[in-house]
Design an enzyme around this catalytic site. Structure first.
Site, mmCIF file in Angstrom:
data_model
loop_
_atom_site.group_PDB
_atom_site.id
_atom_site.type_symbol
_atom_site.label_atom_id
_atom_site.label_comp_id
_atom_site.label_asym_id
_atom_site.label_seq_id
_atom_site.Cartn_x
_atom_site.Cartn_y
_atom_site.Cartn_z
ATOM 1 N N LYS A 69 -12.208 5.462 -0.195
ATOM 2 C CA LYS A 69 -11.809 4.050 -0.235
ATOM 3 C C LYS A 69 -13.063 3.181 -0.181
ATOM 4 O O LYS A 69 -14.004 3.499 0.554
ATOM 5 C CB LYS A 69 -10.902 3.781 0.967
ATOM 6 C CG LYS A 69 -10.249 2.409 1.000
ATOM 7 C CD LYS A 69 -9.297 2.307 2.196
ATOM 8 C CE LYS A 69 -8.519 1.011 2.243
ATOM 9 N NZ LYS A 69 -7.530 0.986 3.342
ATOM 10 N N SER A 96 -2.879 -0.436 1.898
ATOM 11 C CA SER A 96 -4.009 -0.904 1.129
ATOM 12 C C SER A 96 -4.812 0.222 0.469
ATOM 13 O O SER A 96 -5.542 -0.030 -0.473
ATOM 14 C CB SER A 96 -4.942 -1.717 2.021
ATOM 15 O OG SER A 96 -5.467 -0.898 3.055
ATOM 16 N N SER A 112 -1.604 1.754 6.021
ATOM 17 C CA SER A 112 -2.296 1.816 4.736
ATOM 18 C C SER A 112 -2.673 3.198 4.218
ATOM 19 O O SER A 112 -3.137 3.311 3.082
ATOM 20 C CB SER A 112 -3.552 0.955 4.782
ATOM 21 O OG SER A 112 -3.190 -0.377 4.590
#
Ligand code: GLN
Length: 486
Positions: free
Chosen positions: A78, A153, A177
């Site tokens: 990420k 996310s 997330s």
């Protein structure tokens, strides 16, 4: 089936036995990225040259018999983890041009273990959101249906794993997330107990809630990746100095006699899609048929969890994000006539609408005169919720629930309605407030083949239990084996 579809466990075996090389494996993954990334858009930054260099190094190590647990395995991370020499944007304009001079702790760990980094994945700006639509760059598409959100996310990480653009990925979970995008993309996502994994070098959203964790194709792989990243790091004072158990060993054995708690409030949530309810009911039935017992438990303060989270998370975010002032990092708008104007102009241009909304909510909740009514109260609710979970775990080994109220919804469907978006976090945020661990494991498909996940939550440092239950479930069903048709 190409090499890109392999799991970490299988690829590691093939690498060690010399059946394949890391360069071959990495090339297969890069070719897959070439073929599907244009449609999925999971990555903010790709680093094929670095990946091949790391793959060459990995092959040398394997040849010398020095392979670690991830040696030669292509992994995506990420874009919220600092990576030395690679841009780190948090999908925000305000970090434009920021190239960290150091690696986050979890990046050091996976690199030490031999991983090959293929790229940085897209996310909601500063991890605020549930769809990747709050990325300043572009939304990621769900590989199962390109007109839908992949969740967020960590949506880029989940989509990259689901679309075989990496063998596994790292994400972060502040309120769901990792688990929610895993559920929407039919991959496994694990949020560790708060304090299990160091947050050093992870860009902070809400420091008392953030944890990094794995997104993988199987539960076995989640155990392998968690093993690598978990453990003490003195650079994060909230990272616990306790031995890390052998997570792969925890997968063995059956679940006969284990007690699964079903929090009654979770099963009375309004607006749960009947397909989700049915898939989760069936999953629980499967677990019973495998010898687990179920018992109803209560989490009476769950009804305040969303309200508490949406005070605490924005409050911490407003403080954490104060460092982006146009001076120290990234974007700097210097056309004003005073220092204050520079701060305002840089922050107005650099932060997107959702981030600005949260800074406003957080600043308000922390301001003199409102602090006791909002931030103080939310903290009290949080303590009560911790007590609710402790009581529930005195009656059972793990808890089960849905991950998200509905399968992946359409892109643009909820982006203009923040409140509906926040309400969809009901199943995941309580675990963050209480600091406990949770895993999402594929448990079904609804209309149009959209994935549905089952959440198993464990008490503090209960990762071995949730991995064991999720693994047993996965082996008794074939949901995890299904791949999207891209
Ligand atoms: N959807 C939640 C939010 O918007 C959770 C995000 C997260 O876990 N990073 O805050």
């Amino acid at each position: 089936m190409g090499l890109d579809t392999l799991t970490i466990a299988r690829a590691a075996e093939m690498l060690k036995s010399g059946q394949i090389t890391s360069v071959e494996l990495t090339k297969a993954v890069l070719e897959r990225i070439e073929a599907v990334e244009g449609r999925v858009k999971a990555f903010v930054t790709l680093c094929p040259d670095l990946a091949l260099k790391m793959a060459h190094e990995a092959d040398k190590k394997i040849a010398k018999g020095e392979a670690g647990p991830l040696t030669g395995i292509p992994i995506a991370v990420k874009d919220l983890f600092c990576t030395r020499g690679l841009p780190t944007t948090c999908s925000s304009k305000i970090l434009e041009g920021f190239v960290p001079p150091y690696d986050a702790h979890v990046i050091e760990k996976i690199v030490e273990a031999g991983a090959v980094i293929v790229g940085k994945t897209n996310m909601d700006e500063f991890a605020m959101g549930s769809t990747t639509e709050h990325s300043a760059f572009f939304p990621t598409k769900n590989p199962w249906d390109l007109s839908r959100i992949p969740g967020g996310s960590s949506g880029g990480s989940a989509a990259a794993v689901a679309a075989d653009m990496c063998l596994a990925a790292l994400g972060t979970d502040t309120g769901g997330s990792i688990r929610q995008p895993a559920s929407h993309c039919s991959v496994v996502g694990l949020k560790p107990t708060y304090g299990r994994v160091s947050r050093y070098g992870m860009v902070a959203f809400a420091s008392s809630l953030d944890q990094a964790g794995p997104l993988t194709k199987t539960v076995e792989d989640a155990a392998i990746l968690l093993q690598v990243i978990a453990g003490h790091d003195k650079r994060d004072s909230t990272c616990i100095n306790e031995p890390v158990p052998d997570y792969s060993a925890a997968l063995a054995g059956d679940i006969k006699g284990l007690t699964i708690g079903l929090p009654k409030e979770f099963f009375a949530v309004d607006g749960v899609d009947p397909e989700v309810a049915l898939a989760v009911e069936n999953a629980i039935e499967t677990l019973r048929s495998m010898g687990a017992k179920t018992v109803e438990v209560e989490l009476p303060r769950l009804r305040h969890a969303i309200a508490a989270y949406y005070i605490i998370a924005p409050a911490e975010a407003s403080s954490n994000l104060a460092r982006y002032d146009g001076v120290r990092y990234g974007l700097s708008v210097r056309d004003g006539s005073s220092l204050l104007e520079m701060f305002c102009n840089s922050r107005s241009a650099g932060f997107g609408p959702e981030v600005q909304r949260r800074i406003l909510i957080g600043t308000y909740a922390l301001s003199a005169g409102y602090y006791d009514a909002y931030f103080g109260k939310a903290g009290q609710v949080r303590t009560l919720l911790v007590q609710d979970f402790a009581r529930a775990f005195s009656k059972c080994d793990v808890l089960a629930s849905p991950v998200a109220p509905t399968p992946a919804f359409a892109l643009n469907e909820k982006v203009d309605n923040p409140l509906t978006m926040y309400l969809a976090d009901i199943f995941t945020i309580a675990a963050n407030l209480a600091g406990i661990c949770g895993i999402s494991v594929p448990c079904g498909f609804g209309k149009g083949g959209l994935p549905i996940g089952l959440q198993i939550m464990g008490s503090h440092f209960g990762e071995p239990s949730i991995l064991k239950v999720a693994h047993a479930f996965e082996r008794n069903t074939d949901f995890a084996a299904k791949r999207p048709d891209l």
